[in-house]
Write a protein that holds these residues in place. Structure first.
Motif, mmCIF file in Angstrom:
data_model
loop_
_atom_site.group_PDB
_atom_site.id
_atom_site.type_symbol
_atom_site.label_atom_id
_atom_site.label_comp_id
_atom_site.label_asym_id
_atom_site.label_seq_id
_atom_site.Cartn_x
_atom_site.Cartn_y
_atom_site.Cartn_z
ATOM 1 N N ILE A 136 -19.375 8.991 -0.349
ATOM 2 C CA ILE A 136 -18.361 8.102 -0.926
ATOM 3 C C ILE A 136 -18.922 6.686 -0.906
ATOM 4 N N LEU A 137 -19.109 6.099 -2.048
ATOM 5 C CA LEU A 137 -19.664 4.752 -2.132
ATOM 6 C C LEU A 137 -18.602 3.709 -1.764
ATOM 7 N N ALA A 138 -19.008 2.464 -1.688
ATOM 8 C CA ALA A 138 -18.115 1.406 -1.200
ATOM 9 C C ALA A 138 -16.849 1.274 -2.039
ATOM 10 N N ASP A 139 -16.951 1.542 -3.354
ATOM 11 C CA ASP A 139 -15.784 1.404 -4.229
ATOM 12 C C ASP A 139 -14.952 2.683 -4.317
ATOM 13 N N ARG A 183 -21.139 1.809 5.244
ATOM 14 C CA ARG A 183 -20.081 0.787 5.272
ATOM 15 C C ARG A 183 -18.926 1.227 6.169
ATOM 16 N N PHE A 184 -19.271 1.598 7.405
ATOM 17 C CA PHE A 184 -18.267 2.114 8.340
ATOM 18 C C PHE A 184 -17.269 1.045 8.785
ATOM 19 N N ARG A 185 -17.669 -0.208 8.736
ATOM 20 C CA ARG A 185 -16.835 -1.247 9.348
ATOM 21 C C ARG A 185 -16.050 -2.072 8.333
ATOM 22 N N LEU A 186 -15.758 -1.489 7.208
ATOM 23 C CA LEU A 186 -14.859 -2.163 6.272
ATOM 24 C C LEU A 186 -13.493 -2.335 6.930
ATOM 25 N N PRO A 187 -12.738 -3.355 6.550
ATOM 26 C CA PRO A 187 -11.377 -3.499 7.091
ATOM 27 C C PRO A 187 -10.550 -2.255 6.817
ATOM 28 N N LYS A 188 -9.572 -2.004 7.660
ATOM 29 C CA LYS A 188 -8.787 -0.776 7.578
ATOM 30 C C LYS A 188 -8.198 -0.556 6.186
ATOM 31 N N LYS A 189 -7.651 -1.603 5.582
ATOM 32 C CA LYS A 189 -7.017 -1.474 4.262
ATOM 33 C C LYS A 189 -8.041 -1.063 3.205
ATOM 34 N N GLU A 190 -9.190 -1.725 3.209
ATOM 35 C CA GLU A 190 -10.227 -1.415 2.217
ATOM 36 C C GLU A 190 -10.785 -0.007 2.439
ATOM 37 N N GLN A 191 -10.963 0.359 3.705
ATOM 38 C CA GLN A 191 -11.498 1.687 4.002
ATOM 39 C C GLN A 191 -10.527 2.776 3.524
ATOM 40 N N THR A 192 -9.243 2.538 3.747
ATOM 41 C CA THR A 192 -8.234 3.514 3.321
ATOM 42 C C THR A 192 -8.206 3.631 1.803
#
Length: 538
Positions: A393-396, A419-428
Motif C-alpha cells: 500500500i503506497l503512501a496515497d 511510511r509507518f509513522r504517518l499521523p493516525k488520521k492519514e494512516q487510516t
C-alpha cells in the motif's frame, strides 16, 4: 552448598543471554539461550530430578552446550563467563531488554553515550529529549521508546502464543510421564482462551485432588472427577469473566466457588464446564470468548457467535515462497499444504515495491503463474493453487501494481510496508483507500503486536481484546467490500485473529513454513476461485 531453584536458574540463563548479546556476535546463540530459559521456566518437575536422571537435553531448546551452562548455574548459582560479563555492564541495563524492538546495540549505545542504567533512566532521557541528538539513536528511536515503555512494563512476563504452545506441549508430556496416575491433562490459562500473549502457563490434571503444584512459572492444578470441570473453569479464566459469572450466579441465588456451583450448601454442578453453564441457564461459552465483555449477556439470550474451528478451514493463504523472501519453493509449499489435508494453497509473495524482500517483477509474476498452472494441471480437482500477491500500500493508499496486473490474481493481500509513522488520521485514510480498491481481497497483518501500522492506526495495547475493538471500523469496511483482515508475521503453531464487529475468532495451525491464514468472504466477488474459502459469518 544449597542448589539453585529452577526459577533462579532460568533467570540467570536469561541474564547470561542478554549480557552475551551486548558483546555482539552471533544473534542466534542469544536466541537459543533465551529459548532454553523459557523452557526451564515452564518445567513441570523439579530441576534437580531432571539433572539427576540426565534428562536436561530432552527439554526443548537445550543441547549439550547449554546443558553444561545450566548444570553450572544450578550447582553454583553462577557461571565463570557470567561473572566476567557482569563486570562490563550494570545489572539495571538489562531492564532495557523488556522494551519491544530495542536491539542490544542500541541498548549498549544508550548506556555508553547517555549513562542509561534502567528503564526509569531511559524514560527520563527520552522525555528530556536527550536521545534525539545522539548519533545512531535519533528522533525516531526516542519516539519509539516513549510509545513502548507501557508495553515493556505490562508484557514483561508474557510469551507469544507459539512459544507458549511449545512449552505447554512439552509440559503436558512431562506431567503424564511423571504422573501416570493422571488419566487426563488439559491446558488452561491464557493459552486456552487463545490470547496472543500468554502470562499464565496452567495445566489441569484429573487425579486425586484437590491440589495445586507450582513449578517455576507453570501452575498444575489437580482435581478429582467430581470437581474437574470447576477446576478447569477457574484455571482458564479470565479473571473478569469469572467475576461476572459469580455475580450472575449470585443474582439467581447460587454461589460459584472454586470447587463448583452451589445452591445453599448443596453442590449442583462441578464435573464439567458444560453442566456449570447449563445450571446457570447459559449457552456454553467457549474459552476464546471468556474475556469479561458481553459474552454472559449473549449466552443468557442463547446468542453467542459460532467460532471458526480447524475443521472449518480448507486452505492456506498469504504465504511466501523462494520467489520473494520465503524459505521453500511454490511446489514444496503446495505439497506440504496438500499433505495436511487442505484443499487449496494461496501463494502471496511480496510485490515490486518490497525490493528489500525480493518483490516480484512482472516477469517473475508471469513465471510463477505458469508454474502454478502446471501444478494445478497435475493436481486436477484434488487440490488447487490460488495465485495471490501481497501488494504494497503506497503512501496515497494506492497499490503498487496497476489494475491490469492486479486483475491477473485470484486474491490480493494489501499491506503497509513503508511510511509507518504517518499521523493516525492519514494512516487510516490510507488503509480505507486501499480497502476501496476493487482488487483488494485481504488487508494484511493488521493485528501483529510489533506492527507499526497497528500502533499508528489503532492502539499500542498488547491485549487482543482492545485491538479487536479498535479495528472494528476497518473490519466493517472490509465486509462492505467483500474482504477480510488477515493476521500475519511469523505464525509457527497457533495464533488468533479477532474482528469483533464480525464476531470471528480463528484458531490457526500452519502448514510447513506458511506465515498466515485468512478467512475470506468471496460472496461479494463475481466468482469463488478454486474450491472456495472457509467462512463463518455471524
Amino acid at each position: 552448598m544449597a542448589k539453585t531453584d529452577t526459577r533462579t536458574v532460568a533467570s540467570l540463563l536469561r541474564e547470561y543471554a542478554h549480557r552475551t548479546s551486548l558483546r555482539g556476535g552471533n544473534p542466534y546463540r542469544t536466541k537459543a539461550y533465551l529459548r532454553a530459559a523459557d523452557s526451564l521456566a515452564a518445567l513441570s518437575q523439579p530441576l534437580d530430578r531432571i539433572i539427576a536422571t540426565g534428562a536436561l537435553t530432552r527439554i526443548p531448546g537445550i543441547g549439550d552446550a547449554i546443558a553444561d551452562i545450566v548444570r553450572k548455574l544450578y550447582e553454583t548459582g553462577t557461571h565463570p563467563r557470567l561473572e566476567k560479563l557482569r563486570e562490563e555492564v550494570p545489572a539495571g541495563v538489562l531492564e532495557l531488554f523488556a522494551l519491544p524492538g530495542l536491539r542490544s546495540d542500541k541498548i549498549l549505545k544508550l548506556h555508553q553515550a547517555l549513562g542509561v542504567n534502567s528503564l526509569a533512566e531511559l524514560e527520563a532521557a527520552a522525555k528530556a529529549d536527550r536521545i534525539r541528538p545522539v548519533k545512531d539513536l535519533g528522533a525516531s528511536l526516542q519516539t519509539k521508546i516513549l510509545q513502548n515503555l507501557a508495553i515493556a512494563r505490562s508484557g514483561e512476563t508474557q510469551l507469544h502464543l507459539h512459544k507458549a504452545a511449545a512449552l505447554l506441549e512439552h509440559a503436558v508430556l512431562s506431567v503424564k510421564q511423571e504422573h501416570p496416575e493422571f488419566s487426563r491433562v488439559e491446558i488452561a490459562g491464557d493459552f486456552r482462551r487463545g490470547c496472543e500473549l500468554v502470562a499464565d502457563l496452567a495445566l489441569v490434571a484429573l487425579g486425586k485432588g484437590p491440589n495445586e503444584i507450582e513449578q517455576s512459572t507453570l501452575r498444575l492444578v489437580v482435581a478429582d472427577k467430581k470437581h474437574f470441570g470447576a477446576s478447569l473453569l477457574e484455571a482458564t479464566g479470565s479473571a473478569d469473566h469469572l467475576e461476572q459469572l459469580k455475580m450472575f450466579a449470585a443474582d439467581r441465588g447460587l454461589a460459584l466457588k472454586v470447587d463448583g456451583l452451589y445452591r445453599g450448601r448443596r453442590l449442583i454442578a462441578s464435573a464439567t464446564e458444560e453442566e456449570i453453564y447449563e445450571a446457570l441457564g447459559l449457552q456454553f461459552i467457549e474459552p476464546e470468548l471468556r474475556e469479561g465483555r458481553d459474552e454472559i449477556e449473549r449466552a443468557a439470550r442463547q446468542q453467542l457467535p459460532a467460532l471458526v474451528r480447524d475443521e472449518d478451514l480448507h486452505g492456506i493463504l498469504h504465504s511466501h515462497t523462494t520467489a520473494s523472501d520465503g524459505a521453500e519453493t511454490l511446489e514444496t509449499m503446495a505439497e506440504a499444504t496438500r499433505k495436511r489435508g487442505f484443499e487449496y494453497y494461496g501463494v502471496a509473495d511480496h510485490s515490486q515495491s518490497a525490493h528489500y524482500a525480493g518483490g516480484l517483477t512482472l516477469q517473475e509474476i508471469a513465471e510463477q503463474h505458469r508454474e502454478a498452472d502446471r501444478l494445478n494441471q497435475k493436481y486436477g480437482r484434488e487440490f488447487h493453487i490460488l495465485k495471490g500477491i501481497e501488494a504494497g500500500i503506497l503512501a496515497d493508499g494506492s497499490l503498487d501494481y496497476p489494475d491490469p496486473v492486479l486483475k491477473q490474481f485470484d486474491f490480493v493481500v494489501a499491506s503497509v510496508h513503508s511510511r509507518f509513522r504517518l499521523p493516525k488520521k492519514e494512516q487510516t485514510e490510507r488503509i480505507i483507500e486501499a480497502i476501496g480498491n476493487p482488487f483488494t481481497t485481504i488487508i494484511g497483518h493488521m493485528t501483529v503486536v510489533s506492527c507499526c501500522v497497528a500502533r499508528a492506526m489503532t492502539s499500542i495495547s498488547t491485549k487482543s481484546s482492545e485491538r479487536a475493538r479498535d479495528t472494528a471500523s476497518l473490519s466493517k469496511s472490509m465486509r462492505i467490500h467483500g474482504g477480510s483482515i488477515s493476521t500475519g508475521g511469523g505464525i509457527k503453531r497457533h495464533s488468533t485473529m479477532a474482528a469483533s464487529s464480525a464476531s470471528i475468532r480463528t484458531l490457526i495451525r500452519s502448514a510447513n513454513s506458511t506465515t498466515c491464514i485468512g478467512v475470506s468472504r468471496w460472496h461479494a466477488r463475481a466468482a469463488c476461485p478454486g474450491s472456495g474459502f472457509s467462512t463463518r459469518c455471524v
